[in-house]
Design a protein around this motif. Structure first.
Motif, PDB file in Angstrom:
ATOM      1  N   SER A  27       0.893  -1.181  -0.055  1.00  0.00           N
ATOM      2  CA  SER A  27      -0.005  -0.050  -0.005  1.00  0.00           C
ATOM      3  C   SER A  27       0.823   1.122  -0.023  1.00  0.00           C
ATOM      4  CB  SER A  27      -0.831   0.182   1.343  1.00  0.00           C
ATOM      5  OG  SER A  27      -1.823  -1.044   1.205  1.00  0.00           O
ATOM      6  N   TYR A  28       1.718   1.335   0.818  1.00  0.00           N
ATOM      7  CA  TYR A  28       2.886   2.543   0.749  1.00  0.00           C
ATOM      8  C   TYR A  28       3.517   2.608  -0.394  1.00  0.00           C
ATOM      9  CZ  TYR A  28       6.057   5.782   2.909  1.00  0.00           C
ATOM     10  OH  TYR A  28       6.736   7.020   2.976  1.00  0.00           O
ATOM     11  N   ALA A  29       4.004   1.510  -1.097  1.00  0.00           N
ATOM     12  CA  ALA A  29       4.701   1.653  -2.042  1.00  0.00           C
ATOM     13  C   ALA A  29       3.836   2.132  -3.345  1.00  0.00           C
ATOM     14  CB  ALA A  29       5.225   0.003  -2.704  1.00  0.00           C
ATOM     15  N   PHE A  33       4.373   5.616  -5.121  1.00  0.00           N
ATOM     16  CA  PHE A  33       4.593   5.665  -6.733  1.00  0.00           C
ATOM     17  C   PHE A  33       3.579   6.556  -7.522  1.00  0.00           C
ATOM     18  CE2 PHE A  33       3.623   3.802 -11.090  1.00  0.00           C
ATOM     19  CZ  PHE A  33       4.906   3.824 -11.611  1.00  0.00           C
ATOM     20  N   LYS A  34       2.123   6.407  -6.905  1.00  0.00           N
ATOM     21  CA  LYS A  34       1.158   7.103  -7.490  1.00  0.00           C
ATOM     22  C   LYS A  34       1.280   8.782  -7.540  1.00  0.00           C
ATOM     23  CE  LYS A  34      -3.740   7.781  -7.125  1.00  0.00           C
ATOM     24  NZ  LYS A  34      -5.105   7.341  -6.460  1.00  0.00           N
ATOM     25  N   LYS A  59      -2.203  -2.106 -11.922  1.00  0.00           N
ATOM     26  CA  LYS A  59      -3.223  -2.275 -12.517  1.00  0.00           C
ATOM     27  C   LYS A  59      -4.500  -2.748 -11.787  1.00  0.00           C
ATOM     28  CE  LYS A  59      -5.192  -4.792 -16.693  1.00  0.00           C
ATOM     29  NZ  LYS A  59      -5.062  -5.864 -17.616  1.00  0.00           N
ATOM     30  N   LYS A  60      -4.542  -3.593 -10.708  1.00  0.00           N
ATOM     31  CA  LYS A  60      -5.292  -4.247  -9.735  1.00  0.00           C
ATOM     32  C   LYS A  60      -5.814  -2.723  -9.167  1.00  0.00           C
ATOM     33  CE  LYS A  60      -5.089  -7.002  -6.035  1.00  0.00           C
ATOM     34  NZ  LYS A  60      -4.504  -8.374  -5.319  1.00  0.00           N
ATOM     35  N   ASN A  61      -4.956  -2.008  -8.795  1.00  0.00           N
ATOM     36  CA  ASN A  61      -5.241  -1.109  -7.693  1.00  0.00           C
ATOM     37  C   ASN A  61      -5.441   0.386  -8.483  1.00  0.00           C
ATOM     38  OD1 ASN A  61      -4.911  -1.919  -4.828  1.00  0.00           O
ATOM     39  ND2 ASN A  61      -3.311  -3.060  -5.959  1.00  0.00           N
TER      40      ASN A  61
END
Length: 83
Positions: A27-29, A33-34, A59-61
């Motif tokens: 989640s943190y990564a 990145f986002k 892609k999944k998130n």
């Protein structure tokens, strides 16, 4: 570096500690990145995944991997057509 957080016991019993750690790292990564705080390779490293598996998680998130606007892309295509 190690960061510790306190979680209520009723959350910890929902899944094993190693899965919680993995989910938190992922989640943190993804967030880093986002928000363009780290590169793709650094985010994958933090998530303890190879780049291809991290891309699949993006892609999944619904985390965009290529950050190009429609206008930028159309401009690039127009430039290529001019050649």
């Amino acid at each position: 570096m190690q960061i510790a957080i306190n979680l209520p016991n009723d959350f910890v019993v929902l899944q094993p500690i190693n899965e919680i750690e993995h989910d938190m790292r992922l989640s943190y990564a993804l967030w880093l990145f986002k928000n363009a705080k780290v590169t793709l390779s650094k985010a994958a490293e933090l998530a303890a995944l190879d780049i291809y598996d991290f891309l699949a998680e993006c892609k999944k998130n619904e985390v965009p991997v290529i950050n190009v606007s429609k206008e930028e892309l159309l401009g690039e295509l127009a430039g290529m057509n001019a050649l």
